[in-house]
Design a protein around this motif. Sequence first.
Motif, PDB file in Angstrom:
ATOM      1  N   GLY A  89       0.821  -1.214   0.000  1.00  8.50           N
ATOM      2  CA  GLY A  89       0.000   0.000   0.000  1.00  8.50           C
ATOM      3  C   GLY A  89       0.851   1.259   0.000  1.00  8.50           C
ATOM      4  O   GLY A  89       0.580   2.215  -0.732  1.00  8.50           O
ATOM      5  N   GLY A 129       3.912   1.527  -1.131  1.00  8.67           N
ATOM      6  CA  GLY A 129       4.548   1.616  -2.442  1.00  8.67           C
ATOM      7  C   GLY A 129       3.595   2.143  -3.506  1.00  8.67           C
ATOM      8  O   GLY A 129       3.972   2.988  -4.324  1.00  8.67           O
ATOM      9  N   LEU A 130       2.362   1.667  -3.479  1.00  9.95           N
ATOM     10  CA  LEU A 130       1.370   2.137  -4.467  1.00  9.95           C
ATOM     11  C   LEU A 130       1.124   3.638  -4.302  1.00  9.95           C
ATOM     12  O   LEU A 130       1.027   4.387  -5.275  1.00  9.95           O
ATOM     13  N   LEU A 131       1.054   4.059  -3.047  1.00  5.64           N
ATOM     14  CA  LEU A 131       0.798   5.464  -2.742  1.00  5.64           C
ATOM     15  C   LEU A 131       1.973   6.334  -3.194  1.00  5.64           C
ATOM     16  O   LEU A 131       1.801   7.326  -3.900  1.00  5.64           O
ATOM     17  N   SER A 134       4.348   5.716  -5.293  1.00 10.55           N
ATOM     18  CA  SER A 134       4.628   5.676  -6.729  1.00 10.55           C
ATOM     19  C   SER A 134       3.576   6.432  -7.540  1.00 10.55           C
ATOM     20  O   SER A 134       3.756   6.641  -8.731  1.00 10.55           O
ATOM     21  N   TYR A 139       9.920   8.996  -7.519  1.00  8.73           N
ATOM     22  CA  TYR A 139       8.924   8.446  -6.593  1.00  8.73           C
ATOM     23  C   TYR A 139       8.374   7.123  -7.138  1.00  8.73           C
ATOM     24  O   TYR A 139       8.125   6.183  -6.393  1.00  8.73           O
ATOM     25  N   GLY A 140       8.176   7.077  -8.435  1.00  8.98           N
ATOM     26  CA  GLY A 140       7.664   5.866  -9.071  1.00  8.98           C
ATOM     27  C   GLY A 140       8.598   4.688  -8.852  1.00  8.98           C
ATOM     28  O   GLY A 140       8.180   3.608  -8.427  1.00  8.98           O
ATOM     29  N   GLY A 191       8.698   3.831  -5.078  1.00 13.49           N
ATOM     30  CA  GLY A 191       7.464   3.127  -4.715  1.00 13.49           C
ATOM     31  C   GLY A 191       7.459   1.725  -5.305  1.00 13.49           C
ATOM     32  O   GLY A 191       7.033   0.772  -4.653  1.00 13.49           O
ATOM     33  N   GLY A 192       7.971   1.614  -6.525  1.00 11.44           N
ATOM     34  CA  GLY A 192       8.069   0.304  -7.166  1.00 11.44           C
ATOM     35  C   GLY A 192       8.942  -0.643  -6.358  1.00 11.44           C
ATOM     36  O   GLY A 192       8.592  -1.808  -6.150  1.00 11.44           O
ATOM     37  N   LEU A 216       9.421  -0.576  -3.174  1.00 12.80           N
ATOM     38  CA  LEU A 216       8.651  -0.992  -1.985  1.00 12.80           C
ATOM     39  C   LEU A 216       7.651  -2.089  -2.359  1.00 12.80           C
ATOM     40  O   LEU A 216       7.486  -3.076  -1.635  1.00 12.80           O
ATOM     41  N   ILE A 217       6.985  -1.901  -3.510  1.00 14.40           N
ATOM     42  CA  ILE A 217       6.019  -2.903  -3.975  1.00 14.40           C
ATOM     43  C   ILE A 217       6.733  -4.239  -4.191  1.00 14.40           C
ATOM     44  O   ILE A 217       6.255  -5.305  -3.785  1.00 14.40           O
ATOM     45  N   LEU A 249      -2.955  -3.375   3.507  1.00  7.79           N
ATOM     46  CA  LEU A 249      -3.037  -2.631   2.242  1.00  7.79           C
ATOM     47  C   LEU A 249      -3.979  -1.430   2.347  1.00  7.79           C
ATOM     48  O   LEU A 249      -3.756  -0.400   1.718  1.00  7.79           O
ATOM     49  N   VAL A 266      -2.399   1.234   5.804  1.00 10.08           N
ATOM     50  CA  VAL A 266      -1.216   2.090   5.651  1.00 10.08           C
ATOM     51  C   VAL A 266      -1.508   3.317   4.776  1.00 10.08           C
ATOM     52  O   VAL A 266      -1.190   4.445   5.175  1.00 10.08           O
ATOM     53  N   PRO A 267      -2.140   3.161   3.603  1.00 14.48           N
ATOM     54  CA  PRO A 267      -2.490   4.367   2.848  1.00 14.48           C
ATOM     55  C   PRO A 267      -3.490   5.257   3.588  1.00 14.48           C
ATOM     56  O   PRO A 267      -3.457   6.478   3.428  1.00 14.48           O
ATOM     57  N   ARG A 314      -1.082  12.585  -1.058  1.00 14.35           N
ATOM     58  CA  ARG A 314      -1.470  11.679  -2.140  1.00 14.35           C
ATOM     59  C   ARG A 314      -2.918  11.213  -1.975  1.00 14.35           C
ATOM     60  O   ARG A 314      -3.267  10.133  -2.430  1.00 14.35           O
TER      61      ARG A 314
END
Lengths: 143, 141
Positions: free
Chosen positions: A15, A17-19, A21, B7-8, B11-12, B14-15, B58, B61-62, B71
């Motif tokens: 989550g 990472g999605l945020l 990115s 950032y992409g 974030g990638g 981290l994913i 999932l 956290v956001p 964001r």
Amino acid sequence: MARLVFAALSGGLFGFGLLLSGMTDTRRVIGWLDLFGGWDPTLAFVMGGAMIPVAMAWAVARRRRVAFLGSPLPARPEQRITPSLAAGSALFGIGWGLAGFCPGPAMASISFGGVAGLVFLLAMVAGMFITGPMRARLAPLSS
Amino acid sequence: MPIEWIYGAAGGLLIGCAAAMFLLVNGRIMGASGILGDLVDGTAGRAAGEKLAFIAGLVAVPAVLAGPLGRDVTHATGDLAVLILAGLAVGIGTRLANGCTSGHGVCGIPRLAPRGVAATLIYIAAGGATVLVTRHLLGIG
């Protein structure tokens, strides 16, 4: 218990990472799919970044029999590219292009996505729910 | 290089770490559609707890970080018909294909899984074609 903790940690990291990115922003996702507008390459960086740790993890997994918590590692992937894989992926792509959401970001953004996010998520869940019975009727597609 | 690309990539990473952890620790493929779909249609079986815990993380956290990170906007369309159609297509499509961007793309491609590569090429092509038709031919969105 450890399994649940690590599952929640994985989900939380996913989550985050999605945020970070920008993948919970449908404009950015549609921008990536829009080759004939102002194309936004961010998603390629996200995919590229994500594949590095995963490639390393598969390299480790190949040398092990079980995962760290003792359960079996995923079996060798199925090799056949079936009509169901092709048709399903095409349908998924159409929905992805229409709204800019895929399943991960749709769940990750539920707390701030408002009515639009909720409507998409409920429709997606309904789609998942009816696929089983639908598949049983369309036997040729399920092969 | 635009900051959003960095950032992409971050974030990638981290994913990817999340998927690597779920694979090596829990022994499972981190596929968002499979995790949710198996709970929805009751095929999760003994994995139901882990899948629920994954989704809890999932979502949580956001929920905490979206505001502070600035964001907390999805810029989604307000057209309910489009959202419903799109949601149904994503739900049915990912179940038929047995995976989505995370399962087939993030987890499948680094494994050189032929189905992951094929699925990813198809859904990106279909998504691109859809945006071409809706945005440039029909002028929606």
